[in-house]
Design a protein around this motif. Structure first.
Motif, PDB file in Angstrom:
ATOM      1  N   GLU A 257     -41.967 -73.297 -27.726  1.00 52.28           N
ATOM      2  CA  GLU A 257     -42.315 -73.361 -26.295  1.00 52.28           C
ATOM      3  C   GLU A 257     -41.675 -74.570 -25.633  1.00 52.28           C
ATOM      4  OE1 GLU A 257     -45.636 -72.205 -24.271  1.00 52.28           O
ATOM      5  OE2 GLU A 257     -46.589 -71.084 -25.904  1.00 52.28           O
ATOM      6  N   GLU A 258     -41.674 -75.694 -26.314  1.00 53.74           N
ATOM      7  CA  GLU A 258     -41.043 -76.893 -25.757  1.00 53.74           C
ATOM      8  C   GLU A 258     -39.563 -76.640 -25.487  1.00 53.74           C
ATOM      9  OE1 GLU A 258     -41.759 -80.033 -28.517  1.00 53.74           O
ATOM     10  OE2 GLU A 258     -43.860 -80.312 -27.910  1.00 53.74           O
TER      11      GLU A 258
ATOM     12  N   LEU B 249     -35.256 -75.897 -21.535  1.00 50.11           N
ATOM     13  CA  LEU B 249     -34.174 -75.064 -21.001  1.00 50.11           C
ATOM     14  C   LEU B 249     -34.446 -74.702 -19.545  1.00 50.11           C
ATOM     15  CD1 LEU B 249     -31.572 -73.454 -21.567  1.00 50.11           C
ATOM     16  CD2 LEU B 249     -33.029 -71.536 -22.271  1.00 50.11           C
ATOM     17  N   PHE B 250     -35.703 -74.367 -19.246  1.00 45.41           N
ATOM     18  CA  PHE B 250     -36.087 -74.041 -17.874  1.00 45.41           C
ATOM     19  C   PHE B 250     -35.801 -75.211 -16.937  1.00 45.41           C
ATOM     20  CE2 PHE B 250     -39.328 -74.368 -14.546  1.00 45.41           C
ATOM     21  CZ  PHE B 250     -39.196 -73.144 -13.900  1.00 45.41           C
TER      22      PHE B 250
ATOM     23  N   LEU C  76     -46.466 -58.810 -19.391  1.00 41.88           N
ATOM     24  CA  LEU C  76     -45.501 -59.824 -18.943  1.00 41.88           C
ATOM     25  C   LEU C  76     -45.859 -60.475 -17.608  1.00 41.88           C
ATOM     26  CD1 LEU C  76     -42.044 -58.438 -20.141  1.00 41.88           C
ATOM     27  CD2 LEU C  76     -43.596 -60.026 -21.285  1.00 41.88           C
ATOM     28  N   ASP C  77     -47.054 -60.225 -17.087  1.00 50.63           N
ATOM     29  CA  ASP C  77     -47.564 -61.050 -15.986  1.00 50.63           C
ATOM     30  C   ASP C  77     -47.971 -62.416 -16.539  1.00 50.63           C
ATOM     31  OD1 ASP C  77     -47.221 -59.053 -14.124  1.00 50.63           O
ATOM     32  OD2 ASP C  77     -49.325 -58.440 -14.093  1.00 50.63           O
ATOM     33  N   THR C  78     -48.052 -63.398 -15.652  1.00 47.66           N
ATOM     34  CA  THR C  78     -48.561 -64.721 -16.010  1.00 47.66           C
ATOM     35  C   THR C  78     -49.951 -64.895 -15.409  1.00 47.66           C
ATOM     36  OG1 THR C  78     -46.407 -65.821 -16.286  1.00 47.66           O
ATOM     37  CG2 THR C  78     -48.258 -67.209 -15.637  1.00 47.66           C
ATOM     38  N   LEU C  79     -50.886 -65.389 -16.219  1.00 46.80           N
ATOM     39  CA  LEU C  79     -52.238 -65.696 -15.755  1.00 46.80           C
ATOM     40  C   LEU C  79     -52.372 -67.201 -15.606  1.00 46.80           C
ATOM     41  CD1 LEU C  79     -54.367 -63.362 -18.076  1.00 46.80           C
ATOM     42  CD2 LEU C  79     -53.353 -62.846 -15.845  1.00 46.80           C
ATOM     43  N   LEU C  80     -52.780 -67.637 -14.424  1.00 45.72           N
ATOM     44  CA  LEU C  80     -52.959 -69.049 -14.121  1.00 45.72           C
ATOM     45  C   LEU C  80     -54.403 -69.290 -13.711  1.00 45.72           C
ATOM     46  CD1 LEU C  80     -51.623 -71.900 -13.510  1.00 45.72           C
ATOM     47  CD2 LEU C  80     -51.418 -71.082 -11.153  1.00 45.72           C
TER      48      LEU C  80
ATOM     49  N   CYS D  87     -42.796 -70.162 -17.339  1.00 45.85           N
ATOM     50  CA  CYS D  87     -42.351 -71.558 -17.476  1.00 45.85           C
ATOM     51  C   CYS D  87     -42.581 -72.332 -16.177  1.00 45.85           C
ATOM     52  CB  CYS D  87     -40.886 -71.617 -17.884  1.00 45.85           C
ATOM     53  SG  CYS D  87     -40.576 -71.111 -19.594  1.00 45.85           S
ATOM     54  N   LEU D  88     -42.383 -71.676 -15.036  1.00 46.30           N
ATOM     55  CA  LEU D  88     -42.659 -72.312 -13.745  1.00 46.30           C
ATOM     56  C   LEU D  88     -44.129 -72.681 -13.638  1.00 46.30           C
ATOM     57  CD1 LEU D  88     -43.720 -71.677 -10.570  1.00 46.30           C
ATOM     58  CD2 LEU D  88     -41.785 -73.214 -10.932  1.00 46.30           C
TER      59      LEU D  88
END
Length: 219
Positions: free
Chosen positions: A15-16, A21-22, A88-92, A138-139
Motif C-alpha cells: 500500500e505504501e 506512486l500516486f 471498487l467503490d471507496t468507502l470513507l 489513494c486520493l
C-alpha cells in the motif's frame, strides 16, 4: 503467528508503494499544475435501489480498517437504510473520530454487479469515466485531502461530520489520460496482491483461533 505478521508487513509495504506512486504521479507539482474540482473525477454517494427488507451484503464501520484497504468482514443483513455501494467503490468514514483515525476502504469483496450497503456514516466515492478506482482510493488516503476533509467537519462536539458537498470542491492537479492509465495498470497488480495476502491472513487467523480453542479444551 509469524506468518500473519509477515503478511501484514507485506501488505503495508504494498500500500505504501501505491501511495508513493500516486503522490509522485499526481501531486508533485501542485503549484504549477492546472487544477480541477474533485467532482470532475469522482461521483459521491451514487444512487442505487435496494428493496426494503431485502437480505444483502452489509459492511459495518468496525470492519473498515484505519491503515489498509481491505474490509475485514461482510455479512448478510436485512436492508432498512444505509450507504449503498458496489465493487471498487471507496468507502470513507465521515464522522469523528473515524475520519481522523483513517477509516477508509476499497470495496474489493463483492461480486460484479452486486449492490451492498453499510453504515449511514460512510461517504461512497466512485470513479467517473476514465478515472481509475485505485486513484480514488489513494486520493481518499492522501494527507492533503484528509486534512481538507477534517477541517470541513461540522456539528456538535463528538458528533462532527464532513459533508460530501465540501469534498466535491477539493482542488486537485489535472491528470492526463496517460498518467491515469499507467497508474491503474501498476496499482491494479499491487492491490490484487494485497487482496490475496489478506485472504491468506483471514484463513490463517481462523486456523489459529481453532487451534487455540482446541488447546484450551485439551487442558
Amino acid at each position: 503467528v509469524d506468518r500473519i505478521k509477515l503478511n501484514e508487513q507485506l501488505n503495508q509495504k504494498l500500500e505504501e508503494t501505491a501511495h508513493l506512486l500516486f503522490n509522485d504521479k499526481f501531486f508533485t507539482e501542485i503549484e504549477t499544475s492546472e487544477v480541477e474540482r474533485l467532482d470532475e473525477y469522482v461521483d459521491f454517494n451514487p444512487k442505487h435501489i435496494i428493496k426494503k427488507n431485502a437480505i444483502v451484503s452489509y459492511v459495518e464501520m468496525s470492519d473498515v480498517q484505519e491503515s489498509s484497504l481491505s474490509i475485514k468482514n461482510v455479512s448478510p443483513k436485512r436492508f432498512i437504510a444505509g450507504a449503498k455501494f458496489k465493487k471498487l467503490d471507496t468507502l470513507l468514514a465521515r464522522i469523528t473520530p473515524c475520519l481522523e483515525n483513517g477509516k477508509t476502504a476499497l470495496v474489493d469483496c463483492l461480486n460484479d454487479n452486486e449492490i451492498a450497503f453499510g453504515s449511514t456514516e460512510f461517504i461512497v466515492m466512485r470513479a467517473r469515466k476514465n478515472i481509475s478506482p485505485y486513484w480514488v482510493y489513494c486520493l481518499a488516503r492522501n494527507e492533503n485531502f484528509r486534512a481538507y476533509a477534517i477541517s470541513s467537519m461540522v456539528g456538535s462536539s463528538g458528533r462532527q461530520r464532513v459533508h460530501s458537498d465540501y469534498l466535491k470542491l477539493f482542488q486537485i492537479p489535472r491528470a492526463n489520460t496517460q498518467q491515469m492509465t499507467e497508474f491503474h495498470e501498476i496499482v491494479e497488480k499491487l492491490f490484487g496482491l494485497v487482496k490475496v495476502v489478506f485472504q491468506e491472513n483471514t484463513l490463517l487467523k481462523s486456523l489459529l483461533d481453532n487451534l487455540l480453542s482446541k488447546l484450551a479444551k485439551a487442558k
